[in-house]
Design a protein around this motif. Structure first.
Motif, short mmCIF file in Angstrom:
data_model
loop_
_atom_site.label_atom_id
_atom_site.label_comp_id
_atom_site.label_asym_id
_atom_site.label_seq_id
_atom_site.Cartn_x
_atom_site.Cartn_y
_atom_site.Cartn_z
N PHE A 170 45.07 24.46 38.66
CA PHE A 170 45.13 25.74 37.89
C PHE A 170 43.93 26.03 37.24
O PHE A 170 43.55 27.16 37.25
N TYR A 171 43.24 24.91 36.77
CA TYR A 171 41.86 25.31 35.88
C TYR A 171 41.05 25.83 37.11
O TYR A 171 40.42 26.88 36.69
N MET A 172 40.90 25.20 38.29
CA MET A 172 39.95 25.97 39.32
C MET A 172 40.29 27.24 39.54
O MET A 172 39.50 28.20 40.05
N PHE A 173 41.45 27.80 39.64
CA PHE A 173 42.17 28.94 39.88
C PHE A 173 41.61 29.86 38.80
O PHE A 173 41.04 31.09 39.03
N ALA A 174 41.76 29.48 37.52
CA ALA A 174 41.43 30.52 36.36
C ALA A 174 39.88 30.42 36.38
O ALA A 174 39.40 31.56 36.05
N TRP A 175 39.26 29.44 36.73
CA TRP A 175 37.75 29.27 36.68
C TRP A 175 37.17 30.52 37.52
O TRP A 175 36.56 31.30 37.42
N THR A 176 38.01 30.41 38.87
CA THR A 176 37.72 31.33 39.91
C THR A 176 37.77 32.78 39.34
O THR A 176 36.86 33.74 39.58
N HIS A 177 39.01 33.03 38.84
CA HIS A 177 39.11 34.40 38.53
C HIS A 177 38.30 34.70 37.50
O HIS A 177 37.87 36.10 37.51
N VAL A 178 38.02 34.03 36.56
CA VAL A 178 37.05 34.59 35.33
C VAL A 178 35.66 34.76 35.92
O VAL A 178 35.13 35.85 35.51
N THR A 179 35.34 34.01 36.86
CA THR A 179 33.86 34.14 37.40
C THR A 179 33.90 35.45 38.06
O THR A 179 33.03 36.09 38.00
N LEU A 180 35.16 35.80 38.80
CA LEU A 180 35.00 37.00 39.66
C LEU A 180 34.81 38.01 38.70
O LEU A 180 34.29 39.01 39.00
N LEU A 181 35.74 38.00 37.77
CA LEU A 181 35.57 39.12 36.61
C LEU A 181 34.26 39.38 36.15
O LEU A 181 33.63 40.47 35.92
N ILE A 182 33.43 38.25 35.65
CA ILE A 182 32.06 38.55 35.28
C ILE A 182 31.26 38.90 36.35
O ILE A 182 30.78 39.92 36.19
N THR A 183 31.11 38.28 37.49
CA THR A 183 29.95 38.64 38.48
C THR A 183 30.26 39.56 39.18
O THR A 183 29.49 40.53 39.28
#
Lengths: 429, 422
Positions: free
Chosen positions: B172-185
């Motif tokens: 779940f942490y990696m899932f959230a990390w991925t999504h936040v990164t997508l949002l930013i970059t």
């Protein structure tokens, strides 16, 4: 009688404490407080605890469904308000879980910042929706007009203020915590707020686009449980051990049938099928229109295969019922993945329920976990297959163009209309 | 405060032991530089490396500008992919999650989905004529949102099916990390491309202002720096901040003056379907035509002129440079805080002396969004060809009613002469 996926056996979870070292160890599940109303407690005091649980869940289910019907009756404005309240409660529940997971109640500023971000994002989305649907109202009032013209800039400035406050609030010892909570807040906003606004968009398209999807998800929950209870044998997925293939398939067929019937009943009423509009003169919402061809009975030929089964050659149906098959299929096949996601989330963070708001059911989030995927699907479905662009929004955009651009578009449109024979070539009406 | 400390000590997360030690920075300086600078002390050597690499990056930047919009788009895309990769790699390290089932594939899959969605939204608008000619593309465009959503859902379902009992939380942490990164970059790189299509000047001036602010704030800080600015970045000073602000405004002003004269920079990028290339040719809008401005009395005494010839765009450049100097640095502080939180020195080691690509671009992100919001709020109206495309999709009755509304509006404003009957 509904079985929440959260009622998984937590005793099986203790084995997973031997997880990798970066996992949290020793954070115990939040003890569930019993907030069943006294009156129910007394009425059910004689039954064994298992039946008591059943009855509590059953009564609360009926209460929620009745409540649902009441607010439908009360109209779009009340529905919007309810969606807003549910959204805020879901946000609060998930953020509270974050606080519990990270023990971060005392982080400087953080509670304020979370609520502030919620406000900003809601302001942004409501502004976009309000500008589209309340166009004439907005144009009339001068302050509203300015707010709507520079809406994106204002929203961005508000968000930036929050961002800068976050940066300034970073404290040396708690950097990582603060970044985790920041990330947690943003993901929660993404899930909760965007989807509640998609629901409101669906609602404005016509109440039937709001009611049928939600009812299909609820029906699938209930039907899958019943089929599982009576016929369940083969487990479906390790994540939710109580789900079975029999329940899944039975629920699928029942939901499709239910969707067909419900759509049939609802398509006959204007108050459900007409887009919600804001009437400037009466300053209230109206649902009155000429029903679109989706909601006019048509004759369909039954495929030869079914003719022998059903015995009819043709059948009178609303085209919307065909769409309802797509909606119910999604609700039964893909909607449950939202539920599995929430189950996995609860197991990951060792919580039984999101909160204790509804006795016997858990938190608001527990009831709405499957709905979220559904709301996005319906919105994308409508945008792709049903609705074209919003004419008043187009007019509004047109009016901000330069005169030469306006003229160019006008002439192209005129040529197109003449070409299609919609406008007579000599007509100047 | 003490209570919080005690509680923090209990948890693994807060103690340093679960974050791996920062691997010693690999020295990726090319051999030739090392030999050329072998005589100098370590401090000067570092300076020279940074200086040479800065010049190399700036030259590379100019070269790509010369090569045109398409190359710039490719560059933006490559940078986005690299930044995404850097941040995701940090996530892997923080969570020891290299061995999670499926996770690498899923992260790249989600990146692909989101890019597909955004490119479809922009490309469809700008390449309308190109798309109209090809049947398959028309289908893809018409159902674009549905297809993108279906692709994303597939990834979502794969994620749910990949959940493994022991690793729920990690996943779940990696899932959230991925999504936040997508949002930013990803979202911001697409905003950069949208700004680019508005006119290269809207791409160049903001980026240069941020770079200029970095450099001049450093120089002012080096020579005059005394008062620390923020605990998060102890090397920043108020003198550097203020000096950087004024220099950047002046720089933006002068730089805009030069760019505003060339059609190549000023015109919206358009795709010419006949030559199958991007063209930047147009009648410069009034933003880029010289106007006479009266100098306010305050400045008259200083400068000695009464009026001055300026491009209106230069006024906008004030807003852009001000944002770059005052708010842009918060993006840098955010990234500093992030690096301290996860105990990393740099995002990666891609650029010798500078760190990763993300290290260079951390301030740019807020800038890109600001420029986009600025353009849509104050400069540009809606895109006429997109509007026309939507008009043509409406139902005939809707088209007719829209036509009538438009006609009455145009007649009212005198843009259209009321036609004579008969």
């Amino acid at each position: 009688l509904q079985e929440s996926e959260s009622e998984n056996k937590l005793d099986g979870e203790t084995a997973s404490d031997s997880e990798s070292k970066s996992e949290f160890s020793g954070s115990s599940p939040v003890p569930t407080s019993d907030d069943t109303p006294e009156v129910l407690n007394r009425a059910l005091s004689n039954l064994s605890s298992r039946w008591k649980n059943w009855w509590v869940r059953g009564i609360l289910t009926l209460a929620m469904i009745t409540f649902f019907f009441i607010i439908i009756y009360l109209g779009p404005m009340v529905l919007m308000t309810i969606v807003m309240c549910v959204q805020i409660k879901c946000f609060h529940e998930i953020i509270t879980i974050g606080y519990n997971v990270y023990h971060s109640y005392d982080l400087p500023w953080f509670r304020t910042l979370s609520w502030y971000f919620l406000l900003c994002v809601n302001y942004f989305f409501y502004g976009e929706t309000v500008t589209d649907y309340f166009f004439t109202l907005v144009q009339r009032e001068e302050p509203l007009r300015i707010l709507s013209k520079y809406h994106r800039f204002i929203s961005f400035a508000l968000y930036l203020t929050g961002f800068c406050m976050f940066v300034l609030s970073l404290v040396k010892k708690h950097y990582r915590l603060q970044f985790y909570m920041f990330g947690w807040t943003h993901v929660t906003l993404l899930i909760v707020v965007t989807q509640s606004h998609l629901i409101i968009h669906n609602l404005f398209e016509g109440m039937i686009w709001f009611i049928v999807p939600i009812s299909c998800v609820i029906c699938n929950d209930i039907m899958a449980y019943m089929f599982g209870f009576f016929f369940g044998r083969t487990p479906l997925i390790k994540l939710s051990p109580k789900k079975t293939w029999e329940g899944f398939i039975g629920g699928f067929f029942s939901t499709v049938l239910f969707g067909l019937l419900l759509s049939y009943v609802m398509s006959g009423y204007r108050c459900f099928t007409c887009p919600v509009e804001f009437n400037n003169d009466t300053n209230s919402f109206t649902v009155d229109c000429e029903p679109s061809e989706l909601f006019q009975l048509q004759e369909y030929n039954i495929p030869v295969v079914l003719q022998s089964v059903v015995g009819w050659k043709t059948v009178q149906m609303y085209p919307f019922q065909i769409h309802s098959i797509a909606l119910s299929t999604f609700a039964s096949l893909i909607g449950p993945f939202g539920g599995f996601f929430a189950s996995g989330f609860k197991r990951a963070f060792k919580i039984k329920d999101f909160a204790n708001t509804i006795p016997g059911h858990g938190g608001i989030m527990d009831r709405f976990d499957c709905q979220y995927l559904m709301a996005t699907f319906v919105n994308v479905y409508i945008a792709s297959f049903i609705r074209g662009p919003n004419p008043s929004k187009l007019i509004q955009q047109f009016l901000t163009l330069r005169p030469d651009q306006q003229l160019h578009i006008f002439n192209t449109l005129k040529a197109h209309l003449v070409d299609r024979g919609i406008l007579g070539s000599l007509e100047d009406a | 405060e003490v209570d919080l400390e005690e509680r923090l000590q209990e948890l693994d997360l807060r103690s340093d032991s679960d974050i791996p030690d920062v691997p010693p920075p690999t020295d990726s300086t090319p051999e030739i530089l090392k030999r050329a600078l072998s005589g100098l002390s370590a401090r000067w050597k570092n300076w020279w490396i940074r200086g040479i690499l800065s010049l190399a990056m700036i030259s590379g930047f100019f070269l790509i500008i010369y090569l045109g919009s398409f190359m710039l788009m490719l560059l933006v895309l490559s940078i986005q992919v690299k930044c995404y990769h850097e941040i995701i790699t940090i996530g892997y390290r923080v969570y020891h999650s290299y061995d999670l089932p499926w996770f690498r594939s899923l992260s790249w899959y989600f990146l692909l989905c989101v890019n597909y969605f955004f490119y479809g939204e922009t490309v469809a608008d700008y390449f309308a004529t190109f798309v109209q000619r090809r049947e398959q593309l028309q289908f893809l465009i018409r159902y674009h949102r549905f297809i993108s959503f279906a692709l994303y859902l597939t990834g979502f379902c794969m994620f749910v099916l990949s959940l493994v009992k022991k690793h729920y939380r990690l996943q779940f942490y990696m899932f959230a990390w991925t999504h936040v990164t997508l949002l930013i970059t990803v979202t911001q790189s697409h905003l950069v491309i949208q700004n680019l299509f508005e006119g290269m000047i809207w791409f160049l001036v903001p980026i240069s202002s941020v770079i200029c602010n970095d450099i001049t704030a450093y120089i002012f800080g080096f020579f005059f720096g005394r008062t620390p600015l923020i605990k998060l970045s102890p090397k920043k000073t108020w003198e550097g901040f203020i000096g950087g602000f004024f220099s950047t405004v002046v720089f933006g002003f002068i730089f805009s003056y030069f760019l505003a004269q060339h059609q190549y920079f000023v015109c919206p990028v358009e795709y010419n379907s006949e030559t199958n290339r991007f063209v930047t040719e147009c009648e410069p809008s009034e933003l880029f035509q010289m106007k006479k401005y009266s100098v306010p009395p305050l400045l008259q005494a200083v400068l000695g002129w009464e009026t001055v010839n300026m491009y209106p765009f230069q006024m906008h450049s004030f807003a852009l440079s001000t944002f770059a100097s005052l708010i842009g640095p918060f993006g840098g502080f955010f990234a500093s805080g992030f690096k301290r939180a996860f105990k990393i020195k740099d995002f990666a080691d891609t650029i010798p002396g500078h760190g990763g690509i993300m290290d260079r671009f951390d301030c740019q992100y807020l800038m890109a969004t600001f420029v986009h919001v600025y353009i849509t709020s104050f400069i540009r109206g809606p895109n006429p060809s997109k509007l026309l495309k939507q008009l043509l999709i409406l139902q005939p009755e809707q088209q007719l009613s829209v036509y009538k509304t438009l006609k009455s509006h145009l007649v009212e404003k005198g843009i259209l002469q009321p036609s004579l009957r008969g």
